[in-house]
Scaffold this active site. Structure first.
Site: not given
Ligand code: CMC
Length: 391
Positions: A270, A327
């Site tokens: 998140h 989710d």
């Molecule tokens: N699986 C594997 N690695 C992950 C995941 C994941 N679900 N989420 C984040 N990471 C890693 C990412 O690759 C990065 O690694 P590194 O530092 O080595 O590059 C690190 O964690 C930080 O991630 P980020 O993408 O920079 O974080 P963000 O704040 O931009 O993204 C997110 C947040 C929710 C989009 C992301 O965690 C994600 O894609 N999760 C899966 C999709 C998901 O479940 N979304 C629902 C979110 S909650 C409810 C809503 O908003 O609707």
């Protein structure tokens, strides 16, 4: 002009001042108008939460019945709108249908755009709250190839929605209290989440003084994406894939760690929570209760539990503070209630509606300026136009 601060994804940029929702991502805490989500999810119902978000306080009896009656006044949708539903193919994704229908609502309720007073804003809100539940129900009926049901003003908001979704012609309809309670809880848990992607979209579109319905229609588009609300559909698809592939959860946790695989553990991580998402905790418990009450089993729930356990013990997820989000378990419950996978994000949208509307209303009442971010330009330096035969 002047110095531009670059903040990709607005990770550290506050876009507004708000009084609606507070969340502490490090502690994993969430409050609606100051009330802890745990208390609200246990004691309140979705209609009351809608009032709370929109008006700032829990309603007394009179305020609540005035609010409910205000919504019931609009518990119908223009007949012409049904023709729009007819033209979509059954294979259409319900989120696309929902977004189109929500925007089209403006055509049949043009006054909803004239919002020069607080009363006008509240009026547009009540109209959309009532009509949106129909549009969500219609997307289900379309997907299932079933005729549309009308609203029933003897029921409360969630019961009315439930009946519009599930009532079958020529059959006695009965409300199942377990299902109604589960829906109430899920909708409450999705009701608002401060400046998330879809809410920011609603505010951004509304900041141009676009009407409420068109602003919300844009928010539905943002919510559809798998990194946001679309994650609930993506989670079930992932769990089904793991099950088909023999149920080896560790293999998928490894896959999620390998950046070259371009695979993420859906329902994990998140932007703001660097601890358990408090909503996920409540939903996980609700899933256990609902499965027990309905006496059903689902292999996807076992796989989800195993996946959560393995991921939470893995160094990659610990280091990055990646926990299950709202989710992760919600789709499993929707499925148990008989809601098809492609409808999961529509359920999220119905829950998020009062949040979108409250934030839109707040933005208009605060007279926030039009949203217009800047950029850091890295393109070509000035050059002269060249005729095509010279390129
Ligand atoms: N699986 C594997 N690695 C992950 C995941 C994941 N679900 N989420 C984040 N990471 C890693 C990412 O690759 C990065 O690694 P590194 O530092 O080595 O590059 C690190 O964690 C930080 O991630 P980020 O993408 O920079 O974080 P963000 O704040 O931009 O993204 C997110 C947040 C929710 C989009 C992301 O965690 C994600 O894609 N999760 C899966 C999709 C998901 O479940 N979304 C629902 C979110 S909650 C409810 C809503 O908003 O609707």
């Amino acid at each position: 002009t002047g110095l531009i601060t670059l903040d990709l994804g607005y990770k550290n940029t506050g876009a507004t001042i708000s009084e609606i929702t507070y969340l502490d991502g490090d502690k994993g805490e969430l409050f609606y108008r100051g009330y802890p989500i745990e208390q609200i999810a246990e004691k309140s119902n979705f209609s009351e939460v809608m009032y709370l978000l929109l008006h700032g306080n829990l309603p007394n009896k009179d305020q609540f019945s005035t609010f409910e009656n205000g919504i019931k006044k609009y518990n119908f949708v223009a007949d012409e709108m049904k023709r729009l539903v007819d033209v979509f193919p059954r294979s259409a994704h319900p989120m696309g249908v929902l977004s189109s229908l929500t925007s089209a609502l403006t055509a049949f309720n043009p006054k909803s755009v004239d919002v020069s007073s607080k009363e006008d804003l509240d009026h547009a809100a009540e109209m959309l709250i009532a009509k949106f539940s129909h549009l969500c129900a219609w997307t289900y009926r379309k997907k299932m190839g079933l005729p549309i049901n009308h609203g029933d003003n003897s029921l409360n908001y969630v019961e009315n929605f439930y009946k519009m979704v599930f009532r079958v012609p020529n059959k006695e309809f009965e409300l199942d209290p377990t299902v109604v309670n589960a829906l109430d809880k899920l909708l409450i848990l999705h009701a608002d989440h401060e400046q998330n992607c879809s809410t920011s979209t609603v505010r951004m579109v509304g900041s141009a003084h676009t009407g409420l319905f068109a602003s919300v229609s844009a928010g539905i588009g943002a919510l559809w994406g798998p990194l946001h609300g679309g994650a609930n559909q993506a989670v079930i698809e992932m769990l089904e894939m793991i099950e088909k592939d023999g149920g080896d959860v560790a293999k998928y946790v490894d896959k999620a760690k390998n950046k070259e695989d371009n695979f993420r553990l859906m329902g994990f991580g998140h932007r703001v929570y660097k601890n358990f998402d408090p909503r996920a905790k409540i939903i996980k418990k609700a899933a256990d209760d609902i499965f027990e009450a309905l006496g059903i089993e689902d292999k996807a729930l076992d796989i989800a539990r195993q996946l959560e356990k393995v991921a939470l013990e893995d160094e990659y997820f610990i280091e990055r503070k990646l926990y299950p989000n709202v989710d992760f378990y919600s789709g499993i419950i929707y499925r148990a209630l008989g809601i098809p996978t492609e409808m999961f994000t529509v359920m999220f949208a119905l829950g998020r509606l009062p949040g979108w509307i409250s934030q839109w209303k707040e933005m208009r009442l605060h007279n926030d300026p039009i949203g217009r971010p800047r950029q850091v330009y890295q393109g070509a330096t000035p050059r002269d136009y060249m005729e095509m035969n010279q390129r």
